[in-house]
Design an enzyme around this catalytic site. Structure first.
Site, mmCIF file in Angstrom:
data_model
loop_
_atom_site.group_PDB
_atom_site.id
_atom_site.type_symbol
_atom_site.label_atom_id
_atom_site.label_comp_id
_atom_site.label_asym_id
_atom_site.label_seq_id
_atom_site.Cartn_x
_atom_site.Cartn_y
_atom_site.Cartn_z
ATOM 1 N N ASP A 36 0.816 -1.231 0.000
ATOM 2 C CA ASP A 36 0.000 0.000 0.000
ATOM 3 C C ASP A 36 0.842 1.270 0.000
ATOM 4 O O ASP A 36 0.313 2.370 0.046
ATOM 5 C CB ASP A 36 -0.957 0.009 1.200
ATOM 6 C CG ASP A 36 -0.213 0.080 2.523
ATOM 7 O OD1 ASP A 36 1.044 0.030 2.527
ATOM 8 O OD2 ASP A 36 -0.880 0.207 3.573
ATOM 9 N N GLY A 37 2.165 1.115 -0.047
ATOM 10 C CA GLY A 37 3.026 2.297 -0.125
ATOM 11 C C GLY A 37 3.657 2.704 1.192
ATOM 12 O O GLY A 37 4.529 3.564 1.233
ATOM 13 N N LYS A 190 20.277 40.755 -2.015
ATOM 14 C CA LYS A 190 19.195 40.092 -2.753
ATOM 15 C C LYS A 190 17.842 40.374 -2.107
ATOM 16 O O LYS A 190 17.732 40.435 -0.892
ATOM 17 C CB LYS A 190 19.449 38.576 -2.728
ATOM 18 C CG LYS A 190 18.340 37.742 -3.329
ATOM 19 C CD LYS A 190 18.639 36.251 -3.216
ATOM 20 C CE LYS A 190 18.019 35.632 -1.990
ATOM 21 N NZ LYS A 190 18.239 34.190 -1.884
HETATM 22 C C1 R5P Z 1 18.308 31.725 0.835
HETATM 23 O O1 R5P Z 1 18.250 32.336 1.855
HETATM 24 C C2 R5P Z 1 19.314 30.649 0.592
HETATM 25 O O2 R5P Z 1 20.547 30.937 1.139
HETATM 26 C C3 R5P Z 1 19.470 30.395 -0.893
HETATM 27 O O3 R5P Z 1 19.995 31.552 -1.489
HETATM 28 C C4 R5P Z 1 18.153 30.070 -1.502
HETATM 29 O O4 R5P Z 1 17.490 29.068 -0.800
HETATM 30 C C5 R5P Z 1 18.343 29.660 -2.935
HETATM 31 O O5 R5P Z 1 17.102 29.492 -3.501
HETATM 32 P P1 R5P Z 1 16.902 29.580 -5.055
HETATM 33 O O6 R5P Z 1 17.923 28.672 -5.665
HETATM 34 O O7 R5P Z 1 15.504 29.136 -5.268
HETATM 35 O O8 R5P Z 1 17.116 31.013 -5.457
#
Ligand code: R5P
Length: 290
Positions: A36-37, A190
């Site tokens: 059943d998995g 970022k």
């Molecule tokens: C974010 O805080 C992490 O350090 C990575 O930068 C992030 O998880 C990378 O995610 P993705 O590859 O989706 O941009």
């Protein structure tokens, strides 16, 4: 010093590498599925009075790997293991470490609490946030794969190397890698707009004619490292390399990074993948030999 290494489904090669490095027995374990998995787990080695280390990342399929880990830990305890060290090289759910919206489960804490039930000690490699370690009710530490990544890139004869962290969270990793390479590092700012979508603040990185290594803890959608790669290419970096600790790799991001001009895209084997060429055993084995 541990007596026995048990590798879960997600870390079979890494567990073997750790047992080789420590010259410690690799335990036998059977995992299969009922019709059943449902998951079936059996520990075939004698674990009574042994100091055991369980190696299991909670990567995709996350819930299955997590349940397997809980089943292994509970069974080891029940079979009389003397001490259990849990190593989760990639700690999945680490990014759900707070309640971002009302009512959300703090999934990282749920996982940590359940691991703590039957473990004496916990290690992860480059856990997403060190604050997560407080969720464990046992001694918990994060190991650092920066030296392993640095050593890998050292094998290239890099010209005027520069290490870039694509966000502030990658600062420590970038510093660690640059230390091994004996060069400078910098980070970009970022802003995450949505999962898989980021915006990088423009910054002069002094990358012209340099060989640049971008390092991040996780490559998931890859939007973070891809944006950093594009910024560096627009600033005339000579060659750009990409490395990460945990290759979550949603979609075909490795191919997209190569197509965007990365000379190499590499990761450790905290998660098995097509780019997991750096073993994390040199990071984990010393912690288990104490
Ligand atoms: C974010 O805080 C992490 O350090 C990575 O930068 C992030 O998880 C990378 O995610 P993705 O590859 O989706 O941009």
């Amino acid at each position: 010093m541990v007596d026995l290494i048990i590798g879960g489904s997600s870390c079979q090669i890494l567990a073997k590498e750790i047992s080789d490095e420590l010259k410690v027995e690799l335990g036998a374990i059977t995992t299969t599925r009922f019709p059943d998995g449902e998951l079936y787990v059996r520990i075939d080695s004698d674990v009574k009075d042994k100091e055991c280390a369980v190696i299991q990342s909670t990567c995709r399929p996350q819930d299955s790997n997590l349940f397997e880990l809980f089943a292994i830990l509970e069974t080891l305890k029940d079979l009389g293991a003397k001490r259990i060290t849990t190593v989760v090289p990639y700690f999945g759910y680490g990014r759900q470490d707070k309640r971002f919206k009302p009512g959300e489960a703090i999934s990282a804490r749920v996982a940590a609490k359940h691991i703590s039930l039957h473990s004496d000690e916990f290690y992860a490699v480059n856990i997403h946030e060190k604050a997560l370690l407080k969720f464990f009710q046992i001694p918990a530490q994060a190991l650092d794969a920066a030296p392993a990544l640095g050593e890998y890139f050292k094998s290239y004869e890099l010209v005027e190397p520069l290490v870039i962290g694509p966000d502030d969270g990658a600062k420590d990793l970038a510093e660690g890698v640059s230390k091994v390479l004996g060069c400078k590092c910098d980070v970009i700012e970022k802003k995450r707009i949505a999962p898989g979508k980021v915006e990088m603040k423009k910054k002069e990185l002094n990358a012209k004619d340099k060989d640049v290594v971008i390092v991040d803890d996780i490559i998931d959608s890859g939007s973070t490292v891809l944006s950093a790669l594009e910024m560096l290419r627009s600033q005339d970096a000579a060659n750009v390399f990409v490395g990460c600790v945990h290759p979550v790799l949603t979609g075909n991001i490795a191919a997209r990074l190569f197509a965007a001009g990365s000379v190499d895209v590499v990761a450790t084997n905290t998660i098995p993948s097509q780019i997991s060429f750096i073993t994390a055993s040199s990071v984990i084995a010393p912690a288990l030999s104490k």
